[in-house]
Design an enzyme around this catalytic site. Structure first.
Site, mmCIF file in Angstrom:
data_model
loop_
_atom_site.group_PDB
_atom_site.id
_atom_site.type_symbol
_atom_site.label_atom_id
_atom_site.label_comp_id
_atom_site.label_asym_id
_atom_site.label_seq_id
_atom_site.Cartn_x
_atom_site.Cartn_y
_atom_site.Cartn_z
ATOM 1 N N PRO A 295 0.015 4.820 -14.530
ATOM 2 C CA PRO A 295 1.413 4.308 -14.526
ATOM 3 C C PRO A 295 1.818 4.527 -15.985
ATOM 4 C CG PRO A 295 -0.147 2.466 -14.859
ATOM 5 C CD PRO A 295 -0.892 3.535 -14.409
ATOM 6 N N CYS B 109 -0.452 -3.307 -21.783
ATOM 7 C CA CYS B 109 0.773 -2.825 -22.531
ATOM 8 C C CYS B 109 0.900 -3.332 -23.990
ATOM 9 C CB CYS B 109 1.968 -3.236 -22.062
ATOM 10 S SG CYS B 109 3.605 -2.504 -22.710
ATOM 11 N N ASP C 206 -7.676 9.800 -22.683
ATOM 12 C CA ASP C 206 -7.856 11.044 -23.348
ATOM 13 C C ASP C 206 -8.647 12.152 -22.235
ATOM 14 O OD1 ASP C 206 -7.060 9.774 -25.704
ATOM 15 O OD2 ASP C 206 -8.987 9.575 -26.496
HETATM 16 C C1 LIG Z 1 5.000 7.185 -21.926
HETATM 17 C C2 LIG Z 1 3.758 6.080 -21.536
HETATM 18 C C3 LIG Z 1 4.257 5.202 -20.726
HETATM 19 C C4 LIG Z 1 3.287 4.308 -20.342
HETATM 20 N N1 LIG Z 1 3.453 3.224 -19.691
HETATM 21 C C5 LIG Z 1 2.513 2.518 -19.075
HETATM 22 C C6 LIG Z 1 2.779 1.437 -18.035
HETATM 23 O O1 LIG Z 1 3.949 1.286 -17.982
HETATM 24 N N2 LIG Z 1 1.828 0.581 -17.699
HETATM 25 C C7 LIG Z 1 0.518 0.793 -18.168
HETATM 26 O O2 LIG Z 1 -0.311 0.179 -17.696
HETATM 27 N N3 LIG Z 1 0.202 1.705 -19.004
HETATM 28 C C8 LIG Z 1 1.265 2.525 -19.229
HETATM 29 N N4 LIG Z 1 0.770 3.393 -20.172
HETATM 30 C C9 LIG Z 1 -0.487 3.973 -20.638
HETATM 31 C C10 LIG Z 1 -1.297 4.979 -19.503
HETATM 32 O O3 LIG Z 1 -1.365 4.480 -18.377
HETATM 33 C C11 LIG Z 1 -2.617 5.342 -19.991
HETATM 34 O O4 LIG Z 1 -3.335 3.992 -19.959
HETATM 35 C C12 LIG Z 1 -2.794 5.974 -21.395
HETATM 36 O O5 LIG Z 1 -1.606 6.958 -21.478
HETATM 37 C C13 LIG Z 1 -4.106 6.434 -21.558
HETATM 38 O O6 LIG Z 1 -4.418 7.582 -20.814
HETATM 39 P P1 LIG Z 1 -4.318 9.000 -20.884
HETATM 40 O O7 LIG Z 1 -5.005 9.230 -22.389
HETATM 41 O O8 LIG Z 1 -4.920 9.724 -19.829
HETATM 42 O O9 LIG Z 1 -2.895 9.357 -21.248
HETATM 43 C C14 LIG Z 1 1.709 4.569 -20.590
HETATM 44 C C15 LIG Z 1 1.552 5.896 -21.482
HETATM 45 C C16 LIG Z 1 2.356 6.673 -21.785
HETATM 46 C C17 LIG Z 1 1.912 7.660 -22.511
#
Ligand SMILES: Cc1cc2nc3c(=O)[nH]c(=O)nc-3n(C[C@H](O)[C@H](O)[C@H](O)COP(=O)(O)O)c2cc1C
Length: 339
Positions: free
Chosen positions: A19, A104, A207
């Site tokens: 998300p 969050c 990551d």
């Molecule tokens: C632009 C953005 C918005 C995000 N919004 C949410 C959110 O609404 N709810 C949530 O649980 N995590 C949110 N996250 C966190 C991501 O779900 C995820 O946990 C985090 O980006 C790490 O994963 P990744 O390294 O694959 O990006 C957000 C991350 C980004 C970059």
């Protein structure tokens, strides 16, 4: 073998799209689904927004049948409000699950004791989880957590066990503390500890940037699925590549430049249709265009152009020029024809 009430874990290792507020809207979710994502979640919505029934919140909740299985993510700090909001969401849109946001880091959310603030307040976290599970049963409720509030209070194993005891059906662990925000590296050792200590599926997050990363993390831990966020913004096909790697030990090549541009153009056209007005829609796509152009030839120049872009015509022009730049024609006459 782990038993789960969630059918998408049976005999599979599901790939979740993370998300992401402002990113994982309906258009992007469907694009990721086309490219192999198994489970989707909406951008988070606040329990209070549900009560106010505002237009924006309704939009965040909107999804198409093709997106199933899909969860609606809620945040809030008041157990009774969260339970009532979850009940309303289920009545309105019938998602496949409700996901609770306990991760969050944003001040606006944390200052009202929502999101990751609940990692410091286990009694409230327990009551929110219990109330929502009870309110929407038998619909499954999942949760997304960080590994702790800060480096001195890493408590994901404890939190995950509390959540499992309250009837939470699966837990996603983002391997960072709240204090880290998005900096530093995700701590997969803690994700591994959580995966080894709870009797419900654990989805590892943080990551992941390639199919190889997924397999490495799967081998090192007992996770039963992964969630991919930022890497999907640059390469939505990472899901399909990962599936192929898991099934056949082969990573198919990414789409070529022409296919990538057609994905980008389609995404932008759909955004314009959705907004109903071209310029704000394309402006809203600037950050997305930056992400898509990662690794493109001339990406520095592209990023500069994207900072000012506001029409589809400009985008078409950039696409044509960039595509040509990558595939130099062999005959001089073709160059002339293309200019
Ligand atoms: C632009 C953005 C918005 C995000 N919004 C949410 C959110 O609404 N709810 C949530 O649980 N995590 C949110 N996250 C966190 C991501 O779900 C995820 O946990 C985090 O980006 C790490 O994963 P990744 O390294 O694959 O990006 C957000 C991350 C980004 C970059």
């Amino acid at each position: 073998m782990m038993k789960s009430t969630l059918p998408w874990f049976s005999g599979r290792f599901p790939l979740y799209l993370a998300p992401m507020a402002g990113v994982s809207d309906k258009i992007f979710r469907q694009l990721c689904k086309e490219h192999g994502a198994d489970v989707l979640t909406t951008e988070f919505v606040s329990a209070e927004g549900i009560f106010r029934r505002n237009e924006r919140t309704r939009e965040y909740l909107d999804f198409d049948e093709i997106e199933r299985p899909i969860g609606v993510q809620l945040f809030g700090a008041d157990a009774a409000h969260m339970a009532e909001a979850a009940r309303q969401v289920v009545e309105w849109v019938q998602p496949d699950f409700i996901d609770l946001n306990f991760g969050c880091p944003v001040n606006k959310v944390v200052s009202r004791n929502g999101g990751s603030a609940l990692l410091k307040d286990c009694p409230t976290l327990t009551s929110v989880a219990a109330a929502v599970v009870r309110a929407v049963a038998p619909l499954p409720v999942t949760a997304k957590i960080r590994i702790g509030w800060d480096a001195d209070s890493i408590n994901a194993v404890r939190v995950a066990n509390i959540l499992a005891e309250q009837g939470i059906a699966a837990i996603t662990v983002h391997g960072r503390t709240r204090a880290q925000g998005y900096s530093g590296a995700a701590d997969w050792a803690v994700i591994g500890e959580v995966s080894a200590s709870v009797p419900i599926p654990v989805i590892g997050n943080g990551d992941i940037s390639s199919p190889e990363d997924v397999v490495k993390r799967r081998n090192e831990t007992q996770i039963t699925g992964v969630m991919i966020g930022r890497a999907a913004m640059s390469a939505p096909w990472i899901f399909q590549q990962t599936k192929s790697y898991l099934a056949k030990n082969e990573v198919p090549p990414p789409p070529d430049l022409a296919e990538r541009w057609s994905i980008i153009l389609r995404h932008c056209r759909l955004a314009v249709d959705d907004w109903g007005v071209e310029e704000p829609a394309i402006r809203s796509m600037r950050a997305r265009l930056m992400a898509y152009s990662k690794g493109f030839p001339g990406s520095k120049l592209l990023r500069e152009k994207f900072q000012h872009i506001s029409t589809l015509a400009e985008l078409n022009e950039i696409a044509a020029a960039n595509h040509l730049a990558d595939t130099p024609p062999t005959h001089v006459s073709e160059v002339a024809a293309n200019v």
